[in-house]
Design an enzyme around this catalytic site. Structure first.
Site, PDB file in Angstrom:
ATOM      1  N   SER A  23      -6.314  -7.856  43.511  1.00 41.56           N
ATOM      2  CA  SER A  23      -7.573  -7.878  42.758  1.00 41.56           C
ATOM      3  C   SER A  23      -7.833  -6.554  42.060  1.00 41.56           C
ATOM      4  CB  SER A  23      -8.725  -8.169  43.717  1.00 41.56           C
ATOM      5  OG  SER A  23      -9.955  -7.954  43.059  1.00 41.56           O
ATOM      6  N   TYR A  74     -14.318  -7.077  50.742  1.00 37.52           N
ATOM      7  CA  TYR A  74     -13.385  -7.951  50.006  1.00 37.52           C
ATOM      8  C   TYR A  74     -12.350  -7.103  49.267  1.00 37.52           C
ATOM      9  CZ  TYR A  74     -11.421 -10.591  46.184  1.00 37.52           C
ATOM     10  OH  TYR A  74     -10.525 -11.133  45.288  1.00 37.52           O
ATOM     11  N   PHE A 129      -7.879 -25.255  53.589  1.00 31.66           N
ATOM     12  CA  PHE A 129      -8.983 -26.000  52.964  1.00 31.66           C
ATOM     13  C   PHE A 129     -10.349 -25.458  53.384  1.00 31.66           C
ATOM     14  CE2 PHE A 129      -5.291 -28.620  52.519  1.00 31.66           C
ATOM     15  CZ  PHE A 129      -5.415 -29.108  51.232  1.00 31.66           C
ATOM     16  N   ARG A 150     -26.991  -5.021  39.432  1.00 29.25           N
ATOM     17  CA  ARG A 150     -26.634  -4.861  40.830  1.00 29.25           C
ATOM     18  C   ARG A 150     -25.915  -3.531  41.039  1.00 29.25           C
ATOM     19  NH1 ARG A 150     -24.314 -10.932  40.387  1.00 29.25           N
ATOM     20  NH2 ARG A 150     -22.777  -9.828  39.163  1.00 29.25           N
ATOM     21  N   GLY A 197     -10.405 -23.828  49.667  1.00 29.05           N
ATOM     22  CA  GLY A 197      -9.591 -24.717  48.837  1.00 29.05           C
ATOM     23  C   GLY A 197     -10.115 -26.148  48.954  1.00 29.05           C
ATOM     24  N   LEU A 219      -1.549 -16.461  47.438  1.00 28.58           N
ATOM     25  CA  LEU A 219      -2.898 -16.441  46.865  1.00 28.58           C
ATOM     26  C   LEU A 219      -3.974 -16.728  47.898  1.00 28.58           C
ATOM     27  CD1 LEU A 219      -0.819 -17.675  44.591  1.00 28.58           C
ATOM     28  CD2 LEU A 219      -2.900 -18.023  43.296  1.00 28.58           C
ATOM     29  N   ARG A 227     -16.662  -7.864  30.545  1.00 27.75           N
ATOM     30  CA  ARG A 227     -15.647  -8.235  31.528  1.00 27.75           C
ATOM     31  C   ARG A 227     -14.380  -8.680  30.808  1.00 27.75           C
ATOM     32  NH1 ARG A 227     -18.499  -5.898  34.192  1.00 27.75           N
ATOM     33  NH2 ARG A 227     -19.348  -6.279  36.261  1.00 27.75           N
TER      34      ARG A 227
HETATM   35  N1  UDP Z   1     -23.388 -12.090  35.698  1.00 27.60           N
HETATM   36  C1  UDP Z   1     -24.571 -12.464  35.096  1.00 27.60           C
HETATM   37  N2  UDP Z   1     -25.339 -13.410  35.701  1.00 27.60           N
HETATM   38  C2  UDP Z   1     -24.975 -14.021  36.859  1.00 27.60           C
HETATM   39  C3  UDP Z   1     -23.755 -13.657  37.458  1.00 27.60           C
HETATM   40  C4  UDP Z   1     -22.994 -12.681  36.852  1.00 27.60           C
HETATM   41  O1  UDP Z   1     -24.956 -11.922  34.053  1.00 27.60           O
HETATM   42  O2  UDP Z   1     -25.749 -14.866  37.350  1.00 27.60           O
HETATM   43  C5  UDP Z   1     -22.570 -11.057  35.056  1.00 27.60           C
HETATM   44  C6  UDP Z   1     -22.295  -9.850  35.944  1.00 27.60           C
HETATM   45  O3  UDP Z   1     -23.278  -8.843  35.759  1.00 27.60           O
HETATM   46  C7  UDP Z   1     -20.939  -9.375  35.467  1.00 27.60           C
HETATM   47  C8  UDP Z   1     -20.268 -10.634  34.935  1.00 27.60           C
HETATM   48  O4  UDP Z   1     -21.297 -11.608  34.787  1.00 27.60           O
HETATM   49  O5  UDP Z   1     -21.082  -8.473  34.407  1.00 27.60           O
HETATM   50  C9  UDP Z   1     -19.196 -11.161  35.839  1.00 27.60           C
HETATM   51  O6  UDP Z   1     -19.735 -11.336  37.116  1.00 27.60           O
HETATM   52  P1  UDP Z   1     -18.871 -11.987  38.257  1.00 27.60           P
HETATM   53  O7  UDP Z   1     -19.687 -11.965  39.502  1.00 27.60           O
HETATM   54  O8  UDP Z   1     -18.302 -13.266  37.768  1.00 27.60           O
HETATM   55  O9  UDP Z   1     -17.621 -10.970  38.364  1.00 27.60           O
HETATM   56  P2  UDP Z   1     -17.581  -9.399  38.668  1.00 27.60           P
HETATM   57  O10 UDP Z   1     -18.944  -8.823  38.577  1.00 27.60           O
HETATM   58  O11 UDP Z   1     -16.998  -9.318  40.041  1.00 27.60           O
HETATM   59  O12 UDP Z   1     -16.678  -8.829  37.630  1.00 27.60           O
END
Ligand code: UDP
Length: 330
Positions: free
Chosen positions: A122, A146, A35, A266, A38, A78, A214
């Site tokens: 992942s 991670y 937890f 980013r 979780g 998980l 995505r």
């Molecule tokens: N994203 C966004 N605004 C946010 C957070 C995420 O546009 O405030 C976009 C991010 O650039 C990515 C997508 O949403 O393309 C998924 O981001 P997330 O962090 O959920 O997963 P990951 O980047 O690890 O695939």
């Protein structure tokens, strides 16, 4: 046939959906969860189910885990720490939970003679992939602790198959979303961020130009992939689990409706994540059932779940991602 199952991380987002599915299928479920991330609310809908047992312990606590593995048929592993930025800040904690925890689970499963162990891996192991859709054979490029810790966990599980003959499968998930995805704490997972912003009437913080895509995979499809993997007789294999498509952030905004503000792209972020799912389709006969449009509609039906979630804005996003820019900008 009623089986005894054990779900580590069963009080988490994906875990709780898997628990719900296993109970619905008539199985007995033992949840192992400390937890830390979780939440009891995740189990609220079925906590009184006679086939559910909940054990509060750290997955890396081998001494306590071993007796809980007795008489278990299927193990679903998980439990783990998620998110990028905290993994950069606290790598040892990620190692302790994701790596030591996976070894404890593999070893306890082996000593107890379980019939199946399914690992939640992942897709972050692919880093910035050269190929999309990305097959399981793509190069492994973990870009932050991670991703690395989840990948080492996968290697442990598969090594326990090779060395000891443990019947194990690893499933690599792509951008899982659905009700009960975490609502508090760390900045991350775009759905939680955007739904809280929508409830607050604030603009969505779109990263970059929002054209990045995505492979958003709905959580009940993921629970189904776990069950398929457990039912199969295949061992020592890795499978991608994805939706069969890839969707831009702009298209998500369109489905949710509302205004946007932009925050900087980013470093180390893929422009596209997209699973090649041919292997899981061919070998396990699994395919995602929930379309992106339907999945988003279901999220909106459950939007109240994000009522108490933090509402991020450009300033707090900048603050929360400072270490991301600092360490991944190379
Ligand atoms: N994203 C966004 N605004 C946010 C957070 C995420 O546009 O405030 C976009 C991010 O650039 C990515 C997508 O949403 O393309 C998924 O981001 P997330 O962090 O959920 O997963 P990951 O980047 O690890 O695939």
């Amino acid at each position: 046939m009623t089986l005894q199952t054990l779900v580590t991380g069963g009080a988490g987002f994906i875990g709780s959906h898997l628990v719900e599915r296993l109970l619905r299928d008539g199985h007995r479920v033992r949840v192992v969860d400390n937890f830390s991330t979780g939440r009891e609310e995740n189990l609220a809908g079925f906590v009184d189910h006679p086939n559910l047992q909940v054990e509060n312990l750290d997955v890396a606590n081998f001494t306590r885990l071993l007796p809980l593995m007795q008489g278990v048929d299927w193990v679903f592993h998980l439990a783990g720490l998620a998110d990028i930025v905290p993994s950069i800040q606290h790598p040892l904690a990620y190692h302790a939970t994701n790596v030591d925890g996976s070894m404890a689970v593999a070893e306890a499963a082996r000593l107890s003679g379980v019939s199946r162990l399914i690992y939640a891996a992942s897709s972050t192991c692919y880093g910035l992939p050269d190929t999309v859709p990305t097959p399981e054979t793509a190069p492994i490029r973990p870009m932050y602790p991670y991703a690395l810790s989840k990948y080492i966990g996968e290697e442990i599980i598969l090594n326990w198959h090779k060395i000891y003959g443990l019947p194990a499968i690893s499933l690599r998930f792509f951008n899982v979303y659905g009700p009960r995805s975490r609502t508090t704490g760390t900045y991350g997972a775009v759905f939680g961020v955007f739904l809280a912003q929508k409830l607050a009437g604030k603009p969505y913080t779109v990263v970059g130009d929002g054209k990045q895509t995505r492979d958003f995979t709905y959580v009940t499809d993921v629970a189904d992939a776990f069950v398929r993997a457990a039912q199969s007789t295949v061992s020592g294999a890795i499978f991608n689990v994805g939706s069969g498509g890839t969707y831009s952030i702009n298209s998500l905004v369109e489905l949710l409706g509302g205004n946007v503000v932009h925050v900087p792209k980013r470093p180390g972020e893929p422009d596209c994540t997209f699973a090649d799912t041919r292997k899981i389709e061919e070998v396990l006969g699994w395919e995602a059932q929930v379309s992106f449009r339907d999945g988003v509609a279901r999220m909106l039906e459950h939007i109240e779940l994000w009522r108490n979630a933090p509402v991020w804005d450009t300033a707090s996003v900048e603050e929360a991602t400072r270490d991301w820019f600092k360490f991944l900008s190379k």
